[in-house]
Scaffold this motif. Structure first.
Motif, mmCIF file in Angstrom:
data_model
loop_
_atom_site.group_PDB
_atom_site.id
_atom_site.type_symbol
_atom_site.label_atom_id
_atom_site.label_comp_id
_atom_site.label_asym_id
_atom_site.label_seq_id
_atom_site.Cartn_x
_atom_site.Cartn_y
_atom_site.Cartn_z
ATOM 1 N N MET A 35 0.849 -1.186 0.000
ATOM 2 C CA MET A 35 0.000 0.000 0.000
ATOM 3 C C MET A 35 0.884 1.234 0.000
ATOM 4 O O MET A 35 1.874 1.305 0.710
ATOM 5 N N THR A 36 0.542 2.226 -0.748
ATOM 6 C CA THR A 36 1.324 3.464 -0.781
ATOM 7 C C THR A 36 0.399 4.645 -0.654
ATOM 8 O O THR A 36 -0.785 4.584 -0.944
ATOM 9 N N ALA A 37 0.982 5.749 -0.203
ATOM 10 C CA ALA A 37 0.220 6.986 -0.069
ATOM 11 C C ALA A 37 1.096 8.144 -0.441
ATOM 12 O O ALA A 37 2.234 8.220 -0.044
ATOM 13 N N SER A 38 0.594 9.076 -1.189
ATOM 14 C CA SER A 38 1.356 10.253 -1.612
ATOM 15 C C SER A 38 1.195 11.358 -0.600
ATOM 16 O O SER A 38 0.110 11.621 -0.098
ATOM 17 N N ALA A 39 2.299 12.064 -0.307
ATOM 18 C CA ALA A 39 2.247 13.184 0.638
ATOM 19 C C ALA A 39 1.429 14.326 0.066
ATOM 20 O O ALA A 39 0.864 15.121 0.806
ATOM 21 N N ASP A 40 1.347 14.426 -1.281
ATOM 22 C CA ASP A 40 0.634 15.542 -1.886
ATOM 23 C C ASP A 40 -0.881 15.328 -1.807
ATOM 24 O O ASP A 40 -1.631 16.191 -1.376
ATOM 25 N N SER A 41 -1.322 14.121 -2.237
ATOM 26 C CA SER A 41 -2.758 13.870 -2.224
ATOM 27 C C SER A 41 -3.245 13.427 -0.854
ATOM 28 O O SER A 41 -4.378 13.651 -0.485
ATOM 29 N N PRO A 50 -4.170 10.462 0.669
ATOM 30 C CA PRO A 50 -5.413 9.721 0.824
ATOM 31 C C PRO A 50 -5.455 9.033 2.175
ATOM 32 O O PRO A 50 -4.429 8.805 2.808
ATOM 33 N N ALA A 51 -6.653 8.702 2.653
ATOM 34 C CA ALA A 51 -6.805 8.035 3.934
ATOM 35 C C ALA A 51 -6.180 6.649 3.856
ATOM 36 O O ALA A 51 -6.293 5.950 2.850
ATOM 37 N N PHE A 52 -5.523 6.246 4.938
ATOM 38 C CA PHE A 52 -4.881 4.941 4.977
ATOM 39 C C PHE A 52 -5.943 3.856 5.134
ATOM 40 O O PHE A 52 -6.736 3.874 6.076
ATOM 41 N N ASP A 53 -5.964 2.896 4.221
ATOM 42 C CA ASP A 53 -6.960 1.825 4.214
ATOM 43 C C ASP A 53 -6.353 0.586 4.855
ATOM 44 O O ASP A 53 -5.722 -0.242 4.192
ATOM 45 N N ALA A 54 -6.529 0.440 6.162
ATOM 46 C CA ALA A 54 -5.923 -0.677 6.886
ATOM 47 C C ALA A 54 -6.512 -2.015 6.452
ATOM 48 O O ALA A 54 -5.787 -3.007 6.329
ATOM 49 N N GLN A 55 -7.807 -2.067 6.223
ATOM 50 C CA GLN A 55 -8.440 -3.337 5.879
ATOM 51 C C GLN A 55 -7.963 -3.866 4.528
ATOM 52 O O GLN A 55 -7.749 -5.069 4.357
ATOM 53 N N ALA A 56 -7.784 -2.962 3.579
ATOM 54 C CA ALA A 56 -7.274 -3.394 2.272
ATOM 55 C C ALA A 56 -5.854 -3.935 2.407
ATOM 56 O O ALA A 56 -5.481 -4.923 1.759
ATOM 57 N N GLY A 77 -5.933 -7.433 4.078
ATOM 58 C CA GLY A 77 -6.416 -8.460 3.157
ATOM 59 C C GLY A 77 -5.359 -8.937 2.178
ATOM 60 O O GLY A 77 -5.446 -10.052 1.651
ATOM 61 N N SER A 78 -4.321 -8.122 1.943
ATOM 62 C CA SER A 78 -3.289 -8.491 0.970
ATOM 63 C C SER A 78 -2.077 -9.170 1.598
ATOM 64 O O SER A 78 -1.171 -9.600 0.893
ATOM 65 N N LEU A 79 -2.045 -9.272 2.935
ATOM 66 C CA LEU A 79 -0.868 -9.818 3.602
ATOM 67 C C LEU A 79 -0.926 -11.337 3.690
ATOM 68 O O LEU A 79 -1.999 -11.923 3.872
ATOM 69 N N ALA A 85 0.978 6.100 6.939
ATOM 70 C CA ALA A 85 0.388 6.259 5.610
ATOM 71 C C ALA A 85 0.701 5.078 4.714
ATOM 72 O O ALA A 85 -0.011 4.823 3.742
ATOM 73 N N VAL A 86 1.781 4.362 5.020
ATOM 74 C CA VAL A 86 2.221 3.240 4.193
ATOM 75 C C VAL A 86 2.728 2.129 5.102
ATOM 76 O O VAL A 86 3.387 2.401 6.111
ATOM 77 N N VAL A 87 2.439 0.888 4.759
ATOM 78 C CA VAL A 87 3.024 -0.271 5.421
ATOM 79 C C VAL A 87 3.667 -1.152 4.358
ATOM 80 O O VAL A 87 2.988 -1.618 3.436
ATOM 81 N N GLU A 88 4.969 -1.350 4.478
ATOM 82 C CA GLU A 88 5.709 -2.200 3.542
ATOM 83 C C GLU A 88 6.107 -3.488 4.255
ATOM 84 O O GLU A 88 6.391 -3.481 5.458
#
Length: 608
Positions: A1-7, A9-15, A18-20, A70-73
């Protein structure tokens, strides 16, 4: 999951969850700017990461961190032990804001017994050499030096460098005070000296009884042959060794190597004390103070210490720990690093319990002292803020000083005070060149530009307050440099000595270089400024003297025709430095390899 500092967006923990996968690995939590906030490892990535967003009662530190994520890698690994190693490699390299951090990258010192015909006792740090024998590690250099002094007293082994040993013509002071048997001038035979070296090695291996038995036999043999002076010498050795054995209160009857680790907590602060035991002998202890451990529990702090401390060091077979947690994954990771089995003992008995109680007491004392110091420092910086009308956010202070001798070997220093203590690892020295000799203003401009050009581009911590050891001229230069770099928002003061140059009469020159402030001599804020200023002066003058000494040594010999790099090296090694070369006679100089009589006379004339 990624998030841009400019836009943003809200962090989607559930999404994300689900991908882990249900696999072991490492996860990294980042903010919108891409800064790593936290690094963790997991036996099951899906379960571990999801627990952050499902639990309602998180610790204050973790709850604050989650508001910034904002991001979890993630990185999948083959095993949990491998994940633990990767986690701590990343913690060391990234220093995340919310991980418990232990910063101690120095290697531990060892005591060395060299492989020469007449072995030398010495201090060693770094990679071992197969030619010599090493004992340790010791927790600090003081413990090594105490052991060397003890061995000198009992076994009278040499500690001098080879260049000195090979060129002695008479015994040194250590022989006169009975700390060396003077093998350099043949006062002890190679066989007798080798026996002393073997006994010293047995002593370091924890086999004192074997040494006492061997010395007892030698004493009896000397007495039977009526060599009473020699028998008295062995008697003195036995008495000194027996006294030392009695004083070793932490000795274990079982011997072996072990580390003992205990954690103390007071008011949200933590301290870990490490006691090192080698061959059943306690070598000393060292205290560590973690960062970002405000609400960490003792098991959490100890787990962080174990994995970070032994990341690049070999762990002993036994580690006694003062808290209970699941040890299997740490044992597996440490064993993988060390190449042998490692056992964490969490409920020690007998002697190990006594070691653990001692480590806990050491941790409590060290933490109490640190908190007392921090309270004193907090009062000092609070007084400084009030006296200079600075905001409460002022915390990081950098101080500059210039040192030279009539313009020769100019060196500038920068020392850093942050979070209530001087940060030695952040000190910097700057060699100043390309300016007119003795121009302190140009030197100050040079160091400030070099220091803050990178920081102005975001490459380093920005200070809240800059102190300049100097008067109006230096402050004006500093103000112009900061304006040039667009850093006008940093508070700036010069520290000028009073008319009689006595402590307590300092004038604090404001950034406009027109007004000044004089604090009361008993003001704690002034005491803080004095301490930082004095440290900057010490650090600058130490660097200046080293640079000046190196320049003078090099120039004195380089200016002599016929003395190249190889002959300079021979001369300095033979006489132990330039002072020895200057004090040497023509005959002494002519004995050096590659130095003829005529060249010796030339060197003598040039140096005198």
């Amino acid at each position: 999951m990624t998030a841009s500092a400019d836009s943003a967006p809200a962090f989607d923990a559930q999404a994300l969850i689900g991908s882990l996968p249900h696999l072991p690995g490492v996860y990294r939590m980042l903010n919108a700017k891409g800064d790593v906030l936290y690094v963790g490892k997991a036996r099951d990535l899906k379960k571990r990461v999801s627990s952050y967003f499902q639990k309602t009662a998180q610790s204050p530190r973790i709850a604050l961190m989650l508001t910034q994520v904002a991001v979890v890698e993630t990185t999948v690994t083959r095993s949990e032990a491998e994940a633990l190693i990767l986690e701590n490699n990343l913690i060391k390299s990234l220093a995340p804001r919310y991980n418990i951090l232990f910063r101690d990258d120095k290697s531990y010192p060892y005591l060395m017994l060299s492989g020469h015909a007449y072995p030398r006792l010495g201090f060693h740090r770094g990679a071992p050499d197969g030619k010599h024998r090493y004992f340790g590690p010791f927790p600090h250099t003081g413990a090594v030096r105490e052991s060397i002094q003890l061995l000198q007293k009992i076994f009278r082994l040499r500690t001098c460098e080879d260049s000195v040993f090979q060129n002695r013509s008479r015994p040194c002071l250590l022989h006169q005070i009975r700390r060396c048997s003077a093998p350099c001038v043949g006062l002890v035979g190679e066989e007798a000296y080798a026996a002393d070296a073997r006994n010293a090695e047995l002593f370091l291996q924890g086999r004192e009884d074997d040494v006492l038995q061997a010395l007892g036999h030698k004493m009896q043999e000397a007495a039977d042959q009526q060599y009473y002076e020699q028998a008295a010498f062995y008697r003195d050795q036995i008495q000194a060794l027996a006294t030392t054995q009695q004083k070793q209160y932490a000795e274990s009857s079982t011997g072996g190597d072990a580390d003992v680790v205990a954690c103390a907590e007071i008011g949200g602060a933590a301290c870990v004390n490490l006691v090192m035991v080698r061959n059943g002998r306690q070598l000393g202890d060292k205290s560590f103070f973690p960062h970002n451990a405000e609400d960490g529990t003792a098991p959490e702090v100890l787990q962080a210490f174990l994995t970070q401390h032994y990341l690049k060091r070999e762990a002993p077979a036994i580690i006694v720990v003062g808290a209970e947690f699941e040890p299997q994954e740490i044992e597996a990771a440490l064993a993988q690093q060390a190449g042998h089995a490692v056992q964490l003992v969490q409920r020690p008995q007998g002697q190990r319990r006594a070691w653990l109680e001692m480590a806990l007491k050491n941790a409590q004392l060290a933490l109490a002292q640190r908190l007392s110091h921090a309270s004193n420092q907090e009062a000092r910086i609070a007084a400084l803020r009030e006296a200079l009308d600075l905001p409460d956010t002022v915390q990081r202070i950098e101080c500059f000083d210039i040192s030279h001798t009539q313009g020769e070997a100019t060196v500038a220093s920068c020392v850093v005070y942050d979070r209530y203590e001087l940060r030695n690892s952040e000190y910097r020295r700057y060699n100043i060149a390309g300016i007119q000799a003795g121009d302190d203003y140009a030197a100050m401009r040079s160091v400030l530009l070099r220091r803050y050009e990178k920081i102005s581009r975001g490459e380093g911590a920005v200070p809240d307050l800059i102190l300049i050891d100097g008067g109006k001229g230096q402050v004006s230069v500093a103000r112009d440099v900061l304006a040039e770099l667009g850093m006008n928002d940093i508070f700036l003061f010069g520290v000028a000595k009073g008319e009689t140059r006595k402590p307590g009469l300092e004038q604090l020159i404001c950034a406009d270089a027109k007004t000044s402030i004089q604090l009361a001599r008993d003001n704690p804020g002034l005491h803080l400024i004095q301490a930082i200023r004095d440290e900057a002066h010490r650090f600058a003058i130490t660097g200046h003297r080293a640079r000046r000494g190196k320049a003078r040594v090099t120039s004195s010999l380089e200016g002599i025709g016929g003395v190249g790099a190889k002959r300079r090296k021979e001369l300095l090694a033979r006489f132990g430095g330039l002072k020895g070369v200057i004090g040497a006679s023509i005959d002494d100089l002519a004995q050096v390899h590659g130095i003829s009589r005529s060249l010796a006379e030339k060197i003598y004339r040039e140096l005198h």
